[in-house]
Scaffold this active site. Structure first.
Site, short mmCIF file in Angstrom:
data_model
loop_
_atom_site.label_atom_id
_atom_site.label_comp_id
_atom_site.label_asym_id
_atom_site.label_seq_id
_atom_site.Cartn_x
_atom_site.Cartn_y
_atom_site.Cartn_z
N GLU A 92 0.80 -1.24 0.00
CA GLU A 92 0.00 0.00 0.00
C GLU A 92 0.83 1.29 0.00
OE1 GLU A 92 -2.60 -0.50 3.36
OE2 GLU A 92 -3.63 -2.21 2.48
N GLU A 96 -6.18 -10.83 -1.34
CA GLU A 96 -7.01 -10.67 -0.12
C GLU A 96 -8.49 -10.59 -0.47
OE1 GLU A 96 -5.54 -7.42 2.26
OE2 GLU A 96 -3.45 -7.91 1.86
C1 XIL Z 1 -6.21 -6.64 8.30
C2 XIL Z 1 -6.51 -7.84 9.21
O1 XIL Z 1 -7.42 -8.69 8.54
C3 XIL Z 1 -7.09 -7.37 10.52
O2 XIL Z 1 -7.24 -8.47 11.42
C4 XIL Z 1 -6.20 -6.29 11.15
O3 XIL Z 1 -6.83 -5.79 12.30
C5 XIL Z 1 -5.95 -5.17 10.18
O4 XIL Z 1 -5.40 -5.70 8.98
N1 XIL Z 1 -4.87 -4.88 3.72
C6 XIL Z 1 -3.88 -5.71 4.15
C7 XIL Z 1 -4.13 -6.62 5.29
O5 XIL Z 1 -2.83 -5.78 3.51
O6 XIL Z 1 -2.98 -6.86 6.06
C8 XIL Z 1 -5.23 -6.10 6.19
O7 XIL Z 1 -5.51 -7.09 7.17
C9 XIL Z 1 -6.45 -5.76 5.37
C10 XIL Z 1 -6.16 -4.68 4.37
#
Ligand code: XIL
Length: 378
Positions: free
Chosen positions: A165, A270
C-alpha cells in the site's frame, strides 16, 4: 458423463458414510477434495490464517483449510508490530506455526508483509531520543527487519508481499513515514534487500483498489520503471477487497491485462466481498478507517436474506469468470479468511457488525457462492 463433480463428491461422501468405510481410499479421496482441486489447472486457491487460529490450534478450521486451499497468507502474525513489538524481542511463535502448517500440507506459503505504514510500532520512525530519525538510520532499520525475517524462512516462504500500500487512490505516492523519510526509493530498496537475502523468493508489490484506473496506471508505470532499472519485482498483488455492488469486473480485467503487459504475475491476495451497506464514497481497505455503528448499517444480524445470498453467489461467479479467462496471468487467488465468523469485515470499517464476505458460513459449511465456483469448473 452428465453427473457433476459436486454431486459425485456429495454422493460418494454419503455412500462412504452409509457403508461405514471410514478409512477406505474413497473416503480419503472425498475428504481431500476441495475447491483447490477443481482449480488446480488454473491457479492456486489460498486463504489467510488468523493468529488465533494458529495459537489456539483451531482443529476444525485448520482441517478445512488443509482440504480446501493450497496457499496460505498470515493475516496478522508476520506484520512488524506482531513480530517485533515496541521495546520487545522478536516473537516468532505464531509465524513459526504458520510456516510449519504450510509445509506440513505442502502449500504455497506467502509472507505478509515486509514494509507497510500500518501495524508497525511508531517508534520505528523515531531515533533513540524520540526525535526524527535520519534517512540512513531508517534505511538500516528496514534492512535489519527484512533481513531477519526473510532469512529465517529462506527456502520455506515462496512469495513475499515486500511493500504494502505505497500508492494513494488518486495515483500518487502515499505520504507515509517511509516515503516522507526515505523518499520514493524506499520501495526499490526493500525489493533489493529481500532479493539479496533470498534470491529465489517471488517478490510482490501489494495494494487495494488496484481496479481504479488512476491507481492501476500509477502502479503499472512503477512496475515498468522497476523492470527497466533491474529492481527485482516479480508480482503485483491485487488485494480485491470488493463490494457486492462493485467495482465492475471490466476494471478488474483491465488491471489483470495491464499487469501482464508490464511483465509481472498477478496475485489476487485478499479477496472478500462485503455485503453490508456502504456509508462512504470510495471502497477502501486503509485499515485506520473507522465509522460509527448504527443498527441500519448492520441489517443482517439474524442471517443473510435469500436474495442477497444469491446476489453474493452471482458476484463471486462473475469475478471468478474473469479470473478463469485470465488464468494464464494469475499465480493464485487468495481469500482473506475462510469462514464468515472470522472475517475482519465484521469489524471494519465499523466495529461489531455481522458480515458475510467469504465462502464458508459461521458453522464452517460451504455457502452457495462456493458451489457456484465449483460449478464453473464442471
Ligand atoms: C487486516 C486484518 O485482517 C485485521 O485483522 C487487522 O486488524 C488489520 O489488517 N490490507 C492488508 C491486510 O494488507 O494486512 C489487512 O488485514 C487488510 C487490508
Amino acid at each position: 458423463m452428465s453427473i457433476s463433480r459436486r454431486s459425485l463428491i456429495k454422493n460418494s461422501a454419503i455412500a462412504a458414510v452409509l457403508l461405514g468405510i471410514k478409512n477406505s481410499a474413497i473416503a480419503k479421496a472425498v475428504e481431500r477434495t476441495g475447491i483447490k482441486d477443481f482449480y488446480k489447472d488454473d491457479f492456486r486457491i489460498g486463504t489467510a490464517l488468523s493468529t488465533s487460529t494458529l495459537m489456539k490450534n483451531n482443529e476444525a478450521l485448520l482441517a478445512l483449510v488443509a482440504r480446501e486451499f493450497n496457499a496460505i497468507t498470515p493475516e496478522n502474525c508476520m506484520k512488524w508490530e506482531a513480530l517485533k513489538p515496541k521495546d520487545k524481542e522478536w516473537d516468532w511463535t505464531a509465524a513459526d506455526k504458520f510456516v510449519e502448517f504450510g509445509q506440513k500440507n505442502n502449500m504455497y506459503i506467502v509472507g505478509h508483509n515486509l514494509v507497510w505504514h500500518s501495524q508497525v510500532p511508531e517508534d520505528v520512525f523515531k531515533n533513540e531520543k524520540g526525535g526524527a530519525i535520519s534517512k540512513e538510520n531508517l534505511t538500516l532499520k528496514m534492512q535489519n527487519h527484512i533481513t531477519n525475517l526473510v532469512s529465517r524462512y529462506k527456502g520455506k516462504i515462496h512469495a513475499w508481499d515486500v511493500v504494502n500500500e505505497a500508492v494513494e487512490d488518486d495515483g500518487s505516492w502515499r505520504k507515509s513515514p517511509w516515503h516522507n523519510i526515505m523518499g520514493e526509493n524506499f520501495i526499490a530498496q526493500a525489493f533489493h534487500i529481500a532479493n539479496d537475502v533470498d534470491s529465489k523468493a517471488h517478490l510482490i508489490y501489494n495494494d487495494y483498489n488496484t481496479e481504479s484506473p488512476a491507481k492501476r496506471n500509477f502502479i503499472v508505470d512503477m512496475v515498468k520503471r522497476f523492470k527497466k532499472q533491474g529492481v527485482p519485482i516479480h508480482g503485483v498483488g491485487m488485494q480485491e477487497h470488493l463490494s457486492i455492488d462493485g467495482p465492475g469486473v471490466a476494471e478488474i480485467e483491465a488491471t489483470l491485462i495491464a499487469l501482464a503487459g508490464a511483465g509481472v504475475r498477478a496475485h489476487i491476495t485478499e479477496l472478500d466481498v462485503d455485503v453490508l451497506p456502504s456509508v462512504w464514497n470510495l471502497p477502501t481497505a486503509e485499515v485506520s478507517t473507522r465509522f460509527e455503528y448504527t443498527p441500519e448499517r448492520d441489517p443482517y444480524i439474524k442471517g443473510l436474506p435469500k436474495n442477497t445470498e444469491e446476489k453474493l453467489a452471482k458476484r463471486y461467479e462473475e469475478i471468478f469468470k474473469v479470473y478463469l479467462k485470465h488464468h494464464d496471468k494469475i499465480e493464485r487467488v487468495t481469500l482473506w479468511g475462510t469462514a464468515d465468523s472470522e472475517t475482519w469485515l465484521n469489524d471494519f470499517p465499523i466495529r461489531g457488525r455481522t458480515n458475510y464476505p467469504l465462502l464458508f458460513d459461521r458453522k464452517l459449511a460451504p455457502k452457495p457462492a462456493y458451489f457456484r465456483l465449483l460449478d464453473l469448473k464442471k
